[in-house]
Design a protein around this motif. Structure first.
Motif, mmCIF file in Angstrom:
data_model
loop_
_atom_site.group_PDB
_atom_site.id
_atom_site.type_symbol
_atom_site.label_atom_id
_atom_site.label_comp_id
_atom_site.label_asym_id
_atom_site.label_seq_id
_atom_site.Cartn_x
_atom_site.Cartn_y
_atom_site.Cartn_z
ATOM 1 N N SER A 296 26.503 51.015 16.637
ATOM 2 C CA SER A 296 27.916 51.437 16.639
ATOM 3 C C SER A 296 28.523 51.325 15.242
ATOM 4 N N SER A 340 32.025 50.765 20.462
ATOM 5 C CA SER A 340 31.061 49.891 21.130
ATOM 6 C C SER A 340 30.552 50.539 22.407
ATOM 7 N N THR A 345 30.856 43.361 22.905
ATOM 8 C CA THR A 345 30.264 42.646 21.764
ATOM 9 C C THR A 345 31.236 41.593 21.229
HETATM 10 C C1 G6P Z 1 22.917 45.195 20.389
HETATM 11 C C2 G6P Z 1 22.188 46.396 20.953
HETATM 12 C C3 G6P Z 1 22.369 47.575 20.008
HETATM 13 C C4 G6P Z 1 23.854 47.859 19.812
HETATM 14 C C5 G6P Z 1 24.607 46.626 19.327
HETATM 15 C C6 G6P Z 1 26.111 46.825 19.406
HETATM 16 O O1 G6P Z 1 22.306 44.784 19.207
HETATM 17 O O2 G6P Z 1 20.831 46.108 21.120
HETATM 18 O O3 G6P Z 1 21.741 48.705 20.560
HETATM 19 O O4 G6P Z 1 24.010 48.885 18.880
HETATM 20 O O5 G6P Z 1 24.300 45.506 20.169
HETATM 21 O O6 G6P Z 1 26.472 46.955 20.752
HETATM 22 P P1 G6P Z 1 27.741 47.692 21.288
HETATM 23 O O7 G6P Z 1 27.637 47.552 22.769
HETATM 24 O O8 G6P Z 1 28.930 46.974 20.730
HETATM 25 O O9 G6P Z 1 27.677 49.099 20.832
#
Ligand code: G6P
Length: 588
Positions: A296, A340, A345
């Protein structure tokens, strides 16, 4: 990180909880456990490993009882051991607890407990069960107990608790980690994620931070940490259970890569009014900050590069985990765009917290329906790509990008913008249908220890994303770089045969990037060119179709996803659940 779930109703809890755990395995998969109560007896089954293998060993789904909790773990405090797996019991088995999150002050809290406690694990979570037991023994009131204890816990947490002398009730507590109640008929569910109970009900209640819920077979009661009763309407979620199956594919990841030919189109289905409000805010002259983590964040970088050309205000993009100086800069004249997939996150929420009080406008782009992000935003756009189960982002990335294009086309007053994006659908199919041609490159990557991904301008974030995919899925060290930067260090690392993936469609950055490819080749690198046309500098050429320059990032990413996926398969890695990673990163 970690998935928690609970069931109470007229059916056997364990098979339902087992299915829920399987659905939430993307959240953590180093250990798992289930606990039920049957005829006053507490049954607890837990072990390390993937859920299927634990189930084969100790038949998680065969515990008796109509009430239970379960947990799938991604270790934070305490190693991957059976003892550290949840559920955790208090000393005299009065409290059964599962926890998602991190208790930052658990060492201090531990010291405050009486000396009589007998600890079985090294986790921060077990401390909570003992704290609850001590308080419950004094108060004999579950809600008051949970209110008092929750106020003492620093950090992020979602808890599901059963008091063993109240085997007709389940309690949930939420602070900065997701928790959702599923409303069934004569049964209720509580979980970190809707997908865990979507087979049984699509009526849900989203808990907010600092709330406690008491759930029985037929009732749901919500209170905040101060004891005030909360009235909250249920929400009907539209996701189909079928979305979560792998269908004919061997993994969710490859299914999700294929799905992109339709999800780039569904991303365009935005509520007209919300979308217009979103775009108008961007034109309001306020300073714009874009943030995200992992994939993201790469979208944040692309968005910034594109947006800068259309708005007069300053645009900054930053990693959510590196937000300090940007938070300082934000005020009522600022817009924050958090991006996200999960909307959960932790680093992202850390950025947002308190910004609303400063008057910052939050315009978010997210996927998971009902996620915390959607609920703290002033305006939000949903990716509409359905649940993404593979831990590495694939379809959510291209859906985020499709929304960025839609916004940019709107700002640029491009009349047929939607049509242009929709046409990408066929081009994605075309690239995927040529996946067999990647065979030799996959062999080369499989034998390599280091791989470099080079791109300039809007292709730089794609170089970062391509490298991230290869790291996550194939476990190969990979670096995404601004192509012009190779002279400042990386050339020293190039040896005979080092693969360099050059993202170089025919646009204004073509010649410069080609020169960088030649510089790499002169030092022995094997050049894999991703472009609309071949070049003698390329040892391997991955052909991509010709599209408008702005649309290349989406198209050029598809072969990179395929390379990462098939190299993982070649190495016998499970691409859906890469080692040590989790999809929803709810800890800082
Ligand atoms: C983790 C996942 C990634 C993702 C990142 C951010 O590391 O494995 O694929 O890009 O989190 O997550 P979000 O849900 O905030 O896009």
């Amino acid at each position: 990180m970690c998935g928690i779930t609970g069931y109470i109703g007229h059916k056997d809890a364990a098979p339902i909880l087992l299915k829920s755990l399987k659905r939430m395995e993307y959240r953590g998969y180093d250990s798992a456990g289930i606990s039920t109560i049957h005829k006053d007896k507490i049954i607890i089954k837990k072990d390390i490993g993937r859920i299927d293998s634990i189930n084969e060993k100790i038949q998680l789904g065969e515990a008796e009882g109509k009430i239970g909790v379960a947990h799938t773990r991604w270790a934070t405090h305490g190693g991957v051991t059976k003892e550290n797996a949840h559920p955790h019991l208090s000393c005299n088995k009065e409290v059964i607890l599962v926890h998602n999150g991190i208790i930052e002050n658990y060492r201090k809290l531990l010291k405050g407990l009486s000396n009589n406690h007998n600890f079985q694990s090294q986790t921060d979570s077990e401390v909570i069960s003992h704290l609850i037991e001590e308080e419950y023994n004094k108060l004999k009131d579950p809600i008051k107990t949970l209110q008092n204890i929750s106020k003492k816990l620093n950090g992020s947490f979602a808890l599901i608790v059963i008091f063993s002398d109240r085997a007709n009730e389940i309690y949930g507590v939420r602070k900065y980690a997701p928790l959702i109640v599923g409303i069934g008929e004569n049964e209720n569910f509580i979980s970190s994620d809707i997908v865990s109970f979507i087979d049984y009900t699509d009526n849900v209640i989203f808990l907010e931070d600092k709330e406690i819920v008491k759930v029985t077979q037929n009732s749901i009661e919500i209170l905040n940490f101060d004891g005030d009763k909360i009235t909250r309407d249920k929400t009907h979620v539209a996701w189909e259970a079928a979305d979560i199956s792998k269908e004919e594919f061997s993994h969710h990841t490859i299914k999700e890569i294929h799905e992109q030919s339709s999800t780039v189109k569904t991303a365009l289905n935005q509520d007209k009014e919300e979308f217009e409000k979103f775009v108008n805010e961007l034109l309001s002259g306020k300073n714009i900050f874009i943030t995200g983590s992992g994939s993201s964040f790469h979208i944040a970088l692309i968005f910034k590069k594109m947006l800068t050309k259309f708005v007069k205000s300053q645009v900054q993009a930053f990693l959510s985990s590196e937000s300090e100086e940007y938070r300082e800069l934000m005020d009522e004249n600022s817009i924050l765009i958090p991006i996200s997939q999960s909307g959960e996150t932790a680093d992202l929420h850390e950025v947002i917290r308190n910004l609303k009080d400063k008057g910052v406008t939050i315009l978010s782009i997210y996927n998971t329906i009902g996620s915390s992000l959607s609920r703290v935003s002033d305006i939000s756009l949903n990716l509409n790509c359905g649940p993404e189960i593979g831990v590495a982002a694939t379809k959510s990335f291209t859906s985020q990008l499709a929304i960025v294009y839609k916004i940019i086309f709107e700002l640029g007053k491009v009349k047929d913008g939607n049509e242009k994006i929709e046409e990408l659908s066929e081009q994605i199919k075309e690239i995927i249908s040529n996946e067999k041609s990647l065979h030799e490159i996959i062999e080369l990557l499989n034998e390599s220890n280091d791989v470099y991904f080079l791109g300039r301008s809007i292709h730089h974030p794609i170089a970062l994303e391509g490298a991230l995919k290869l790291k996550e899925l194939a476990y190969i060290h990979a670096e995404g770089m601004a192509a012009g930067e190779i002279k400042h260090g990386t050339l020293a690392l190039v040896e005979e045969g080092t693969p360099a993936i050059i993202i170089n469609p025919k646009d204004e950055s073509y010649e410069d990037t080609m020169n960088n490819a030649i510089e790499m080749k002169a030092r022995g690198a094997k050049i894999i060119g991703i472009s609309v046309e071949d070049n003698e500098a390329y040892d391997y050429w991955i052909k991509i179709p010709k599209v408008d320059n702005i649309l290349y990032p989406l198209i050029e990413l598809i072969p990179l996803q395929l390379l990462a996926y098939y190299t993982a398969i070649r190495r016998k890695n499970n691409p859906d659940y890469p080692r040590n990673l989790a999809k929803s990163v709810t800890v800082k």
